[in-house]
Every structure is written in C-alpha cells, then in structure tokens.
Scaffold this motif. Structure first.
Motif, PDB file in Angstrom:
ATOM      1  N   VAL A 219      -3.392   2.557  -2.361  1.00 43.72           N
ATOM      2  CA  VAL A 219      -2.833   3.860  -2.005  1.00 43.72           C
ATOM      3  C   VAL A 219      -3.099   4.910  -3.077  1.00 43.72           C
ATOM      4  O   VAL A 219      -2.458   5.961  -3.110  1.00 43.72           O
ATOM      5  CB  VAL A 219      -1.315   3.764  -1.713  1.00 43.72           C
ATOM      6  CG1 VAL A 219      -1.057   2.910  -0.491  1.00 43.72           C
ATOM      7  CG2 VAL A 219      -0.553   3.217  -2.923  1.00 43.72           C
TER       8      VAL A 219
ATOM      9  N   THR B 114       4.837  -0.813   6.642  1.00 40.30           N
ATOM     10  CA  THR B 114       3.885  -0.396   7.677  1.00 40.30           C
ATOM     11  C   THR B 114       4.490   0.551   8.694  1.00 40.30           C
ATOM     12  O   THR B 114       3.812   0.955   9.637  1.00 40.30           O
ATOM     13  CB  THR B 114       3.326  -1.633   8.421  1.00 40.30           C
ATOM     14  OG1 THR B 114       4.408  -2.315   9.078  1.00 40.30           O
ATOM     15  CG2 THR B 114       2.640  -2.583   7.460  1.00 40.30           C
TER      16      THR B 114
ATOM     17  N   PRO C 134       4.131   9.312   4.499  1.00 35.64           N
ATOM     18  CA  PRO C 134       3.365   8.067   4.328  1.00 35.64           C
ATOM     19  C   PRO C 134       2.169   8.267   3.404  1.00 35.64           C
ATOM     20  O   PRO C 134       1.777   9.391   3.095  1.00 35.64           O
ATOM     21  CB  PRO C 134       2.928   7.740   5.755  1.00 35.64           C
ATOM     22  CG  PRO C 134       2.813   9.073   6.416  1.00 35.64           C
ATOM     23  CD  PRO C 134       3.904   9.925   5.822  1.00 35.64           C
ATOM     24  N   GLN C 135       1.579   7.143   2.979  1.00 37.82           N
ATOM     25  CA  GLN C 135       0.353   7.183   2.186  1.00 37.82           C
ATOM     26  C   GLN C 135      -0.793   6.583   3.005  1.00 37.82           C
ATOM     27  O   GLN C 135      -0.571   5.772   3.906  1.00 37.82           O
ATOM     28  CB  GLN C 135       0.517   6.383   0.888  1.00 37.82           C
ATOM     29  CG  GLN C 135       1.632   6.860  -0.012  1.00 37.82           C
ATOM     30  CD  GLN C 135       2.897   6.036   0.129  1.00 37.82           C
ATOM     31  OE1 GLN C 135       2.841   4.844   0.385  1.00 37.82           O
ATOM     32  NE2 GLN C 135       4.054   6.681  -0.018  1.00 37.82           N
ATOM     33  N   THR C 136      -1.990   6.984   2.668  1.00 32.68           N
ATOM     34  CA  THR C 136      -3.186   6.431   3.297  1.00 32.68           C
ATOM     35  C   THR C 136      -3.738   5.334   2.404  1.00 32.68           C
ATOM     36  O   THR C 136      -4.017   5.556   1.223  1.00 32.68           O
ATOM     37  CB  THR C 136      -4.251   7.521   3.511  1.00 32.68           C
ATOM     38  OG1 THR C 136      -3.712   8.531   4.361  1.00 32.68           O
ATOM     39  CG2 THR C 136      -5.499   6.935   4.146  1.00 32.68           C
TER      40      THR C 136
ATOM     41  N   THR D   6      -6.593   2.284   1.731  1.00 33.41           N
ATOM     42  CA  THR D   6      -7.953   1.872   2.058  1.00 33.41           C
ATOM     43  C   THR D   6      -8.239   0.530   1.401  1.00 33.41           C
ATOM     44  O   THR D   6      -8.162   0.401   0.175  1.00 33.41           O
ATOM     45  CB  THR D   6      -8.974   2.915   1.567  1.00 33.41           C
ATOM     46  OG1 THR D   6      -8.663   4.182   2.152  1.00 33.41           O
ATOM     47  CG2 THR D   6     -10.383   2.502   1.968  1.00 33.41           C
TER      48      THR D   6
ATOM     49  N   THR E 151      -9.065   1.837   6.739  1.00 30.35           N
ATOM     50  CA  THR E 151      -7.981   2.774   6.404  1.00 30.35           C
ATOM     51  C   THR E 151      -6.759   2.506   7.268  1.00 30.35           C
ATOM     52  O   THR E 151      -6.878   2.269   8.481  1.00 30.35           O
ATOM     53  CB  THR E 151      -8.452   4.224   6.602  1.00 30.35           C
ATOM     54  OG1 THR E 151      -9.577   4.465   5.756  1.00 30.35           O
ATOM     55  CG2 THR E 151      -7.349   5.204   6.243  1.00 30.35           C
ATOM     56  N   SER E 152      -5.587   2.551   6.644  1.00 29.77           N
ATOM     57  CA  SER E 152      -4.322   2.364   7.368  1.00 29.77           C
ATOM     58  C   SER E 152      -3.270   3.272   6.754  1.00 29.77           C
ATOM     59  O   SER E 152      -3.478   3.873   5.703  1.00 29.77           O
ATOM     60  CB  SER E 152      -3.869   0.903   7.308  1.00 29.77           C
ATOM     61  OG  SER E 152      -3.665   0.500   5.968  1.00 29.77           O
ATOM     62  N   THR E 153      -2.126   3.373   7.420  1.00 30.19           N
ATOM     63  CA  THR E 153      -1.018   4.207   6.947  1.00 30.19           C
ATOM     64  C   THR E 153       0.120   3.311   6.456  1.00 30.19           C
ATOM     65  O   THR E 153       0.523   2.386   7.158  1.00 30.19           O
ATOM     66  CB  THR E 153      -0.503   5.118   8.068  1.00 30.19           C
ATOM     67  OG1 THR E 153      -1.576   5.970   8.500  1.00 30.19           O
ATOM     68  CG2 THR E 153       0.645   5.976   7.593  1.00 30.19           C
TER      69      THR E 153
ATOM     70  N   TRP F 145       3.992   3.130   4.147  1.00 35.87           N
ATOM     71  CA  TRP F 145       5.160   3.768   3.526  1.00 35.87           C
ATOM     72  C   TRP F 145       5.615   2.833   2.407  1.00 35.87           C
ATOM     73  O   TRP F 145       6.599   2.109   2.537  1.00 35.87           O
ATOM     74  CB  TRP F 145       6.281   3.959   4.539  1.00 35.87           C
ATOM     75  CG  TRP F 145       6.064   5.046   5.538  1.00 35.87           C
ATOM     76  CD1 TRP F 145       6.559   6.315   5.502  1.00 35.87           C
ATOM     77  CD2 TRP F 145       5.293   4.959   6.752  1.00 35.87           C
ATOM     78  NE1 TRP F 145       6.157   7.020   6.600  1.00 35.87           N
ATOM     79  CE2 TRP F 145       5.373   6.215   7.397  1.00 35.87           C
ATOM     80  CE3 TRP F 145       4.540   3.952   7.364  1.00 35.87           C
ATOM     81  CZ2 TRP F 145       4.738   6.485   8.600  1.00 35.87           C
ATOM     82  CZ3 TRP F 145       3.900   4.217   8.561  1.00 35.87           C
ATOM     83  CH2 TRP F 145       3.999   5.478   9.171  1.00 35.87           C
TER      84      TRP F 145
END
Length: 912
Positions: free
Chosen positions: A500, A625, A636-638, A640, A645-647, A649
C-alpha cells in the motif's frame, strides 16, 4: 420490600422494557437537536431563538417530572408511563403542522412530555429491586439517555431523504408502538400490587410533597444541574457547534455528536456499579475533577500567537482538531454519566418511599439546566462571537460545584473530628446530615475486596467459590484474547505495508514485527506484580483499556504512506501493552482456584487467551478488504501485489478491536472481583528472585511459550520471504489456533499426570518439529516444500501449546514443596498462602521472561536471512536450545530423585 416474592422474569421485564421505553422517550425529547437546525435555516432564526427552540421541550419535560413522579408513586409507574408516552406521541406527530416560530414553540412544549418519563421510570424501577441493587438498576434505566444518540444517528438520514416532518411522524409512531408493548408485557410494581391486595389507598399529594421541605433535596439537586442538565444541553447544542466550528454537514455532525452522547448515556449503569463499589462521593469527585479538565481544554478558542524573540518574531497557532474534540467529548460524556448515577444512588437510600417525588425534583432541576443552558449558549455566541464560549460557562459551573462540594465535605469532617464522631458514621455528602441515620450508614460507601476466600475448603468452594472463580475466569479470557490480538497485530500488518505504498525494507519490517515482543516482555516483568498491589479487577480493567492506544493509533497511522517510520516503531512498542497483560492475568486467575483445578484454569485462561493470535491472523486479512466503518473509518488504500491491484482498508486492522476492547474493559469492571488475600507489596513478592526454581522455570517456559509467541510473530513474514509464490496469510492463523487449542485441552491431563513428565516429551517433540522445518526449507522450490514447512510448523505449535500448559502446572506444585522446605516455621495455612503468592508471582515473571521470544525469534530469523541468505542458522540455534530444555527438565524434575518425581507418580497412580 414486603409482600409475595417477586418473580425474576417480571423484574427483568420491568427493568429492560422501562429502559427501552425511556430510550425512545429521550430520542423524541431531543428531536430538535437535529430537525431544529433545518427549522432555524427555514425561519432565519437567531442563535438565541434557536437555543430557546431546542430548549423548550426540555422545559416541559423538566417541570412535569415532579407531578409525574408523584403520580407514579400513587397510581403505579406502568399506567402513568404508558399514558405519558401516548400523549407525547400525539404531540410529536402534531409538530409537523407548525408553520411559524410561535407555533413551533407551542408544539415543542407538547413534545417535552416525553422528557417527563424519567421520574416515572425511576419510581417504577426502584420498587422492583432491594436497596443493595437499586444503584445498578437505576443506572441501567438511566442509560436510556442514549436515545439522544439514536436521534443523532438516524434522524439526519431520514431528514435528508424525506424532510424534517417525516422525522416527527416516524418518532411519534415509534413512541406509540413502544408504549403499547410496554403496557402489555410489564406488570404493576410490587408496592401497587400489594396496596390493591390489601385495599390500601395511595398516600395524598401533601404527604408525597413532604420531603420537598428539606433544603438538602434542593441543594443536592444542584449537582444534577451539571451532570444531567449540561449533558442535555450539549446533546442539543453539539450538532450546531460542530457545523459552525468544523464546517461539517448535518449527518456527520450528528454522528460525531453521538460520540459524546453515547458514553454520557450507556455508562450510567457503570456509574451505578462504581458507586456501589467505591462510594458515591468518590465517583462524584472523579466526575467533577475530570470535567473541570475537559471543559477547560474545550473552552480554549483557536488562537494565533506572535512572540517577539531574540532573533525576531516567532508565530504559531493553537487550535483543537476534530479528532481531538471527539476524544475529549467522549471523556467528558463518560464521566458525566458516572456522576448521574452517583447522584441518583442517594435517592432510594434516603427516600425509599418517596422515590418518585424526590427523583422528580432532582430531575426537574437537572432538566432545567438542559433548558436554560442552550439559550445561554446562544446568547454567549452573539455577545462574544466565540463558539467556545459555551464551554467557558460549563467550566465555571463545574469548578464551582467541585469547590463547593469539597469545602462542604471538609467542614463536615472537621466538625465530626472535633466532636469525636467516627468517620464511618458520616454520610457521603454533607447535604444528607439532617436525615442521615443508622439505616443509611455504609449504604453508599465502598464495598472493597472479598475478605473470605478459601478455595481449598470443599464446602466453601461448592457453595460460593466455584461460581465466583468461574465468573472471573470467563471474563478474564476475552480480555486476554484481545490483549494477544493487539500484541500480534503487526505480524499481519507488516506483510501488507509494502503493497500500500510504505517503502520499508525487510529489516525494518522485521523490527516492527519484533518490537511488540520486546516491549511486551519487558512490561510483563512489572505487570506480574500488579494484581497483588492494585487488585486483579482494577488492574485487568486498566490494562484492557490501555489497548485502545495502539489499536486506534495504528488505525490512523497506516492511512498515510508519509507517516514517519518512528511513529510505527512507537505504535509497535505500545502494542506491548497487550503482551504485558498476560502476566497480570495469569497471576490474578491463579489465586481464585484450588490446586486440584489450578492447572486447568490456567490452561483455559492462557489457551483461549492465546487464541487472540489466531483471531488476529484470521480476522485482519478479512476486515481490511471491506470498508466496515464507512466514512468514519477513513479512505481506502490501493494495494498492488505482483501487478494485481486491489482496494484495502488497512486501518481496520486496528479499528476492528476498539469496540470489543471497550466492552471487555467494562465487563471486567462490572463482573470481576478483588481478593483481599491477594494483596501484597512488591517487597513481599520479590522473594521469588531468591528462589532458584524461578530461574529454571524461566528457561523452560521460554522454550515453550517463547517459541509459541515468537513463531506466531515471525511465521507470516518468514513464509512470504521463503515462499513468495504462496499466499501464506491464508494459513497464518492455523499455527496459533493449534497451539491455543492444545494449551486449553492439555490442562486436565497435566493435573492428572503431572506437568514435568509432559514437559519432557514436549521438548522431544519440538526438537523433531525444528528438524522437519529444516527439511522443508531444503525442498524450497518444489511442490512439497511449503506443505511440509506448514505441517512442521503446525506440529511445533501444537507442542508449544501443550508445553505452555504443562510448565504452568509445574510452578504451583514446585512452590508448595519449596515453601514447605524453606519456611518450616510457618503453619500449614500460612505455608499454603505463601506458596500461592509466590507461585502466582513466578507465573507472571516467567511469562515475562519467556515473552522475549516474541522479539528474539523474529529478529533471529531476520538476522539469519540478512547474514546468510537463509533461516537455517536461526533454526539450528533453536534446536540446541530445545535440547538444553529437555535435559534441564529431566535433571531437576522428572528423574528419580527429582523435585516432582514422587508428586507426579502419585498423581498418575491416583488417576489410574
């Protein structure tokens, strides 16, 4: 209470339905805190007009409390409360027909009927409970103040979607429905039922009003002017304040205002319990003292300073941010709720047959504060132009209340000293002197610790001890589980930080995973002595509350990749609060159980507490998640990982534990006990440092628990480094789970067979487990590598769990033999007490030393990988250590002639 026995089911229904009904009434009573903001905008009201509008229902509800309380005493609270709620429901629905400022004020008078429900409920609930339980019962009922938070949570959403008129309709319908449910499911109070049976008539109004001639009723009511009146005033004023000061919208302002309203309501029951335990006056001192500090901080307006320095001007500003305001408001609300319960604790004690009338007067004066103060707040805003002026007024009020109470108490005590009157004969507050008698002596003072505690007495244990001990154990377990969860939360979070955006090296990540173990182990050295010094109940409560700091701090820190690394190091150290709690928890629980059940009790406490490691490694990957806390929890944070890539928290890893920490801390204070026999100074317990077996058991317990907690902290990151193609976080929770369950299950076998014999075979198994891990690392890159690696670690975790239980079973047995040898001059009873104290202290101290495994094992893996490129060097070191533990266990304890040989063979023979 005389008459037929009261059924427990009827008593519970009366209490909980009254509380629910009062919650809905309070939600209606404070409805203008939300809809009033829109009405102010529509009508173009001034600040003073707005203050009058929101305060008008409070005026009606306050003035009517006296007569409604009297009617509740005369005709029964069940009928009076039902009629009052239905009338308030009709007036709330008619509110939607108001069209200008005078008609809104008229309608607001009718809505205020809902506030009169308080004095009815107090009179009704008090009659269902004996004197020694009325404080808690009235505290629970008074927690219905949380209805203010219900309005703040729900009304903004309804208003924004359908208009403020719909809020009035929905709240009116809810009030009417609850009135019907209350009437159908409750029964008349026991006093009314008995009067109907005997045909006695209710007392006349003149008799009911008789106590109001006593000046102390009115002086006493002034305390309630602050603790309740100021609460209501702030509950009404805060949404407007937050919008004006911080520029929030109505929905956000309502949510944040609830951060004040909720603790100022639900902790009222807590205040009743505290008043029972520590005395009502002590609680009021804390309430006023903390409120002075909080209102002073909140009263400081944003200020810009210019200082003429040696090298020129220095400029800086001071302003309280939103999060700081929320925190201080929470603390203020919490202590105001305690004070409300402490005040009302006096009423049924001094006026048992006039609860409605006296409670009505006290509620009337307090409620007038909720009417007058919002108006004055508005006037101060217009006169000063400073939003914080409302807190200037509250600071002045609570300071005067504290000084007046303290001076009055000191004058009473000095006069009693001159007259030779014992302090135990005095009331808690000087206002009560004219009506204080033998019947009230000690009724409001602290109850203290349990003096008579004899767990080895079979009759006492069966009649009293077992129930009390089990309650303390099953409250201790979730507190300890959360402690382990917070302690080990970094073991999961560190694996997510790089994805993140945090640019930390592997060495830095291993430091974050290791530092909680270092601080936790160090704190255990001190924590192991705390229950005997402060009392197990108090220390468990404080230690559980302390988990809030690292849990909430992590939630804020991980939201910004620019957060300095030193902040993360500090938070990792603070997570050691969770590690320290184990020592105090085990030392505390060991006092409650007889030696025949001590091993199993300690195994359950520790084993199920150890589940916190598994819980954190299972729950955190799930909660990060999803945005489970909405906008309140942050953006939220992105993330990788390998180009995917996912989101996430990540902040939820800390925030998810906050509500459970609060619940467990309250449970500890409400449900646990202090034992007078446990009390000992540090000097009394320091004798363990002269006991050679203390140091031997530190070595052995480091082998079992140090390995359990160290492998728990290291496994997720170690797996990611050694097997980067495997999502090891999916399996990380299994090891701690296996170890915790094994520990809980091993307690009874250890009591039957003996801890020393089991510990010997545990170290044999652990040596084999390390060999299995080394073999799996050699297969790295093959399909069999990770499965064998995981299976070997699970085997290791299972062995550590059994060893954790067996070593702790050994300690009380060792000390019973050692104290008998070293202190032959003591009587049998004194030897047992001394052995229990030393055993508890050693349990805590060995757990402290062993906890350093949570630092050294992850650090050893990190150093080994950095120096050699692999983890093998660290594992060979662990293998040599386990062999030394095996030999020490055999030599000191299990060989023929060892300290526990005869004891454990007798246990085994008895089991057969």
């Amino acid at each position: 209470m005389s008459g037929p026995a009261i059924r427990r089911s009827d008593q519970n229904l009366a209490l909980w339905l009254s509380t629910f009904a009062f919650t809905i009434c309070f939600a209606v009573w404070t409805i203008f805190a939300i809809i009033g903001i829109q009405i102010k905008k529509d009508l173009g009201l001034t600040e003073t007009q707005f203050g009058l509008l929101v305060g008008t229902p409070i005026l009606t509800g306050s003035l009517i409390r006296l007569i409604l309380g009297i009617w509740a005493d005369q005709y029964g609270g069940r009928m009076v409360l039902t009629i009052t709620m239905l009338a308030a429901a009709v007036m709330t629905a008619l509110l939607s027909q108001a069209y200008d400022y005078p008609t809104f004020l008229l309608a607001a008078l009718g809505v205020g009927l809902a506030g009169g429900s308080f004095s009815i409920g107090v009179a009704y609930v008090a009659k269902w409970f004996p004197k020694e339980k009325q404080g808690m019962a009235l505290g629970i009922f008074g927690a219905g103040n949380v209805g203010s938070a219900v309005t703040k949570f729900l009304a903004p959403t309804v208003m924004l979607a359908y208009g403020w008129q719909m809020v009035a309709y929905v709240w009116a319908a809810a009030l009417a429905a609850v009135a019907v449910i209350f009437f159908l499911l409750t029964k008349d109070d026991p006093d009314l039922a008995q009067r109907r049976t005997t045909g006695a008539k209710p007392e006349p109004l003149s008799a009911m009003l008789e106590p109001l001639k006593n000046v102390q009723v009115w002086r006493f009511s002034l305390y309630y002017f602050f603790v309740f009146g100021a609460f209501v005033a702030l509950a009404l004023w805060l949404p407007r304040y937050l919008i004006g000061v911080y520029g929030l919208d109505i929905r956000a302002a309502g949510m944040i205002a609830a951060a004040y309203s909720i603790p100022a309501s639900i902790f009222r029951a807590y205040g009743g319990h505290l008043s029972d335990k520590f005395g009502a006056r002590t609680v009021m001192y804390f309430t006023f003292g903390v409120s002075v500090v909080c209102t002073f901080i909140l009263s400081y307006p944003p200020t810009h300073y210019i200082v003429e320095g040696i090298g020129g001007r220095h400029e800086f500003s001071m302003q309280m941010g939103l999060y700081g305001f929320i925190a201080i408001a929470f603390v203020l609300g919490f202590f105001m709720s305690l004070g409300k319960a402490a005040v009302y604790k006096h009423i049924p004690v001094y006026y048992p047959s006039r609860v409605g009338a006296v409670g009505g007067v006290v509620g009337l004066v307090g409620g007038l504060g909720g009417f007058v103060l919002p108006i004055v707040f508005g006037m101060l805003n217009e006169l000063t132009g400073v939003w914080q002026s409302c807190f200037w007024l509250l600071f002045a009020i609570v300071t005067l209340a504290l000084v007046w109470m303290h001076v009055s108490v000191r004058q009473m005590e000095k006069a009693a000293l001159r007259a030779g009157v014992p302090a135990g004969k005095l009331p808690e507050l000087p206002e009560m002197q004219p009506i204080h008698s033998v019947a009230q002596e000690g009724a409001l003072s602290a109850k203290g610790a349990i003096e008579d505690w004899r767990p080895e007495d079979a009759i006492f244990w069966a009649a009293t001890g077992h129930k009390v001990a089990q309650r303390n154990l099953w409250i201790s377990i979730p507190c300890l589980l959360l402690s382990f969860a917070v302690w080990m939360v970094w073991s999961v979070v560190v694996a997510k930080l790089p994805s993140v955006g945090f640019a930390f090296s592997n060495e830095q990540l291993f430091w974050l995973a290791s530092l909680p173990g270092l601080s936790g182990a160090t704190l255990r050295i001190f924590y192991s002595f705390m229950p005997a010094i402060f009392g197990g109940r108090l220390w468990t409560t404080l230690a559980t509350w302390s988990l809030m700091l690292p849990a909430a701090g992590m939630g804020f820190a991980v939201q910004n990749p620019d957060t300095p690394y030193w902040i993360f190091l500090l938070l990792a150290l603070l997570c050691g609060f969770g590690g320290g709690n184990f020592a105090s928890s085990m030392a505390n629980i060991s006092f409650f159980f007889p030696k025949a059940e001590k091993g199993n009790a300690l195994a359950l406490n520790a084993g199920l507490g150890n589940l916190g490691v598994s819980v954190v490694q299972f729950v955190v990957p799930l909660v990060i998640t999803a945005g489970v806390f909405g906008s309140v929890g942050g953006a939220p944070q992105t993330a990788t990982v390998a180009g995917v890539t996912s989101t996430l928290w990540v902040q939820n890893a800390g925030f998810v534990f906050v509500p459970f920490i609060a619940l467990s801390a309250m449970s500890a204070w409400f449900g646990m006990n202090d034992l007078a026999a446990m009390k000992a100074s540090f000097a009394d317990q320091a004798v363990i440092f002269r006991r050679s077996h203390n140091w031997v058991m530190c070595w052995l317990y480091t082998g079992t628990f140090g390995s359990f907690i160290g492998f728990s902290a290291a496994f997720p990151l170690l797996s990611r480094i050694l097997f980067p193609d495997v999502n090891a976080l999916k399996y990380a929770f299994l090891g701690p789970l296996v170890g915790a369950v094994a520990r809980a299950a091993a307690g009874k076998p250890c009591d039957r067979i003996g801890g020393g014999r089991i510990t010997f075979w545990v170290f044999v198994a652990m040596s084999l487990g390390v060999i299995g891990v080394l073999y799996a690392i050699g297969l790295k890159g093959t399909s069999d590598g990770f499965p064998i690696f995981l299976a070997s670690f699970l085997f290791l975790f299972a062995a550590t769990g059994v060893g954790n239980a067996s070593t702790f079973q050994m300690i009380p047995a060792i000390m019973r033999k050692e104290v008998a040898r070293l202190e032959p001059g003591l009587s049998a009873a004194d030897r047992l007490r001394q052995a229990e104290k030393e055993g508890a202290a050693i349990i805590g101290f060995t757990s402290a030393v062993a906890a350093y495994g949570a630092f050294f094992i992850p650090k050893s893996f990190g150093t080994s990988i950095a120096a050699t490129g692999g983890a093998e060097a660290a594992l060979y070191g662990f293998l040599g250590f386990y062999v030394s533990c095996l030999l020490i266990t055999w030599w000191f304890y299990t060989r023929r002639g060892g300290l526990l040989f005869d004891v454990e063979h007798r246990l085994a023979a008895a089991a057969r």
